[in-house]
Design a protein around this motif. Structure first.
Motif, PDB file in Angstrom:
ATOM      1  N   ILE A   1       0.936  -1.251   0.235  1.00 17.65           N
ATOM      2  CA  ILE A   1       0.066   0.080   0.000  1.00 17.65           C
ATOM      3  C   ILE A   1       0.998   1.261  -0.059  1.00 17.65           C
ATOM      4  O   ILE A   1       0.537   2.184  -0.591  1.00 17.65           O
ATOM      5  CB  ILE A   1      -1.007   0.067   1.203  1.00 17.65           C
ATOM      6  CG1 ILE A   1      -2.172  -1.150   0.844  1.00 17.65           C
ATOM      7  CG2 ILE A   1      -1.631   1.361   1.392  1.00 17.65           C
ATOM      8  CD1 ILE A   1      -2.873  -1.212   2.061  1.00 17.65           C
ATOM      9  N   THR A   2       1.961   1.385   0.871  1.00 19.97           N
ATOM     10  CA  THR A   2       3.094   2.472   0.847  1.00 19.97           C
ATOM     11  C   THR A   2       3.418   2.656  -0.653  1.00 19.97           C
ATOM     12  O   THR A   2       3.794   3.688  -0.980  1.00 19.97           O
ATOM     13  CB  THR A   2       4.057   2.091   1.836  1.00 19.97           C
ATOM     14  OG1 THR A   2       4.877   1.160   1.180  1.00 19.97           O
ATOM     15  CG2 THR A   2       3.299   1.991   2.989  1.00 19.97           C
ATOM     16  N   ASP A   3       3.545   1.378  -1.323  1.00 18.73           N
ATOM     17  CA  ASP A   3       4.200   1.962  -2.964  1.00 18.73           C
ATOM     18  C   ASP A   3       3.077   2.459  -3.522  1.00 18.73           C
ATOM     19  O   ASP A   3       3.648   3.423  -4.487  1.00 18.73           O
ATOM     20  CB  ASP A   3       4.307   0.344  -3.533  1.00 18.73           C
ATOM     21  CG  ASP A   3       4.820   0.505  -4.879  1.00 18.73           C
ATOM     22  OD1 ASP A   3       5.731   1.328  -4.977  1.00 18.73           O
ATOM     23  OD2 ASP A   3       4.407  -0.418  -5.439  1.00 18.73           O
ATOM     24  N   ARG A   4       2.002   2.283  -3.299  1.00 16.10           N
ATOM     25  CA  ARG A   4       0.809   3.164  -4.208  1.00 16.10           C
ATOM     26  C   ARG A   4       0.801   4.556  -3.673  1.00 16.10           C
ATOM     27  O   ARG A   4       0.868   5.515  -4.412  1.00 16.10           O
ATOM     28  CB  ARG A   4      -0.437   2.464  -4.192  1.00 16.10           C
ATOM     29  CG  ARG A   4      -1.667   3.192  -4.865  1.00 16.10           C
ATOM     30  CD  ARG A   4      -1.336   3.293  -6.263  1.00 16.10           C
ATOM     31  NE  ARG A   4      -2.324   4.167  -6.957  1.00 16.10           N
ATOM     32  CZ  ARG A   4      -3.561   3.615  -7.563  1.00 16.10           C
ATOM     33  NH1 ARG A   4      -3.666   2.300  -7.452  1.00 16.10           N
ATOM     34  NH2 ARG A   4      -4.354   4.261  -8.011  1.00 16.10           N
ATOM     35  N   ILE A   5       0.881   4.695  -2.414  1.00 14.87           N
ATOM     36  CA  ILE A   5       0.664   6.035  -1.719  1.00 14.87           C
ATOM     37  C   ILE A   5       1.901   6.759  -1.971  1.00 14.87           C
ATOM     38  O   ILE A   5       1.670   8.134  -2.492  1.00 14.87           O
ATOM     39  CB  ILE A   5       0.590   5.850  -0.272  1.00 14.87           C
ATOM     40  CG1 ILE A   5      -0.823   5.235   0.125  1.00 14.87           C
ATOM     41  CG2 ILE A   5       0.457   7.217   0.490  1.00 14.87           C
ATOM     42  CD1 ILE A   5      -1.108   4.802   1.597  1.00 14.87           C
ATOM     43  N   ASP A   6       2.932   6.486  -2.110  1.00 17.73           N
ATOM     44  CA  ASP A   6       4.295   7.356  -2.028  1.00 17.73           C
ATOM     45  C   ASP A   6       4.319   7.825  -3.579  1.00 17.73           C
ATOM     46  O   ASP A   6       4.610   8.877  -3.802  1.00 17.73           O
ATOM     47  CB  ASP A   6       5.673   6.652  -1.702  1.00 17.73           C
ATOM     48  CG  ASP A   6       6.259   5.478  -2.608  1.00 17.73           C
ATOM     49  OD1 ASP A   6       5.365   5.108  -3.640  1.00 17.73           O
ATOM     50  OD2 ASP A   6       7.022   4.759  -2.084  1.00 17.73           O
ATOM     51  N   GLY A   7       3.949   6.932  -4.716  1.00 17.61           N
ATOM     52  CA  GLY A   7       4.028   7.602  -6.089  1.00 17.61           C
ATOM     53  C   GLY A   7       2.944   8.615  -6.315  1.00 17.61           C
ATOM     54  O   GLY A   7       3.260   9.519  -6.891  1.00 17.61           O
TER      55      GLY A   7
END
Length: 201
Positions: free
Chosen positions: A55-61
């Protein structure tokens, strides 16, 4: 005189999430491999950790693009964090399952993932290779397969766990096929981009 364009500071929320994902990889690996992967409770916690890190991968982008926080550090660290997380997941699962065919598939997938990542950095001097639709499907299927295998389905009895395990096998087969297909596609795109830039020069 117009001021030179300045890049945003590396100390921003998007990069912090990327670093968090990198730090979370060994924690996730420990949860997955504790007791040789035979602990139902730890496997579930590993599933939770993997889900949160993805989920952090999606959020940081999204944050980096929407708030103008794209940095050279983020461009470098984000794909490394992604490959480290999925790589840890695949290797950990291969250690747990131990079958030759799973190990073979994992090795080929990791060679593709890291090889294409390195190639994209090398080819940047000729132009940017955008992520393809196949690449996005590949990422989704890999995440679904990893998530399914992280759950201790093989340790549970019942029809539901059997059906989910079969669905996970199908997702993994699809992920492997598309991973190999997109590898060939990216190599051809890189050769075409290099040839076009050399021709233009």
């Amino acid at each position: 005189m117009e001021p030179a364009d300045t890049q945003p500071s590396n100390l921003n929320i998007a990069n912090a999430l990327t670093v968090l994902r990198i730090i979370g990889v060994p924690v996730f690996g420990w949860l997955l491999l504790t007791q040789g992967g035979e602990s139902v409770e730890m496997r579930i916690w590993a599933f939770v950790a993997f889900t949160l890190l993805m989920i952090t991968d999606r959020i940081d982008g999204d944050l980096a693009r929407s708030r103008g926080l794209v940095t050279n550090f983020g461009k470098l660290a984000d794909p490394i964090a992604d490959k480290a997380l999925t790589g840890m997941a695949f290797v950990g699962l291969a250690i747990i399952f131990g079958t030759w065919w799973f190990w073979a598939a994992v090795i080929l997938i990791l060679l593709r993932e890291w090889g294409i990542t390195v190639m994209r950095f090398i080819i940047k001097k000729y132009g940017v290779m955008p992520a393809s639709q196949g690449g996005r499907i590949k990422t989704t299927l890999q995440a679904l397969a990893i998530g399914g295998y992280l759950l201790p389905l093989e340790l549970w009895d019942g029809t539901a766990s059997t059906v989910l395990l079969v669905a996970t096998h199908i997702a993994f087969a699809g992920a492997f096929a598309i991973t190999m297909y997109t590898a060939a596609q990216y190599v051809l795109d890189a050769r075409r981009l290099r040839a076009e830039q050399k021709s233009a020069a």
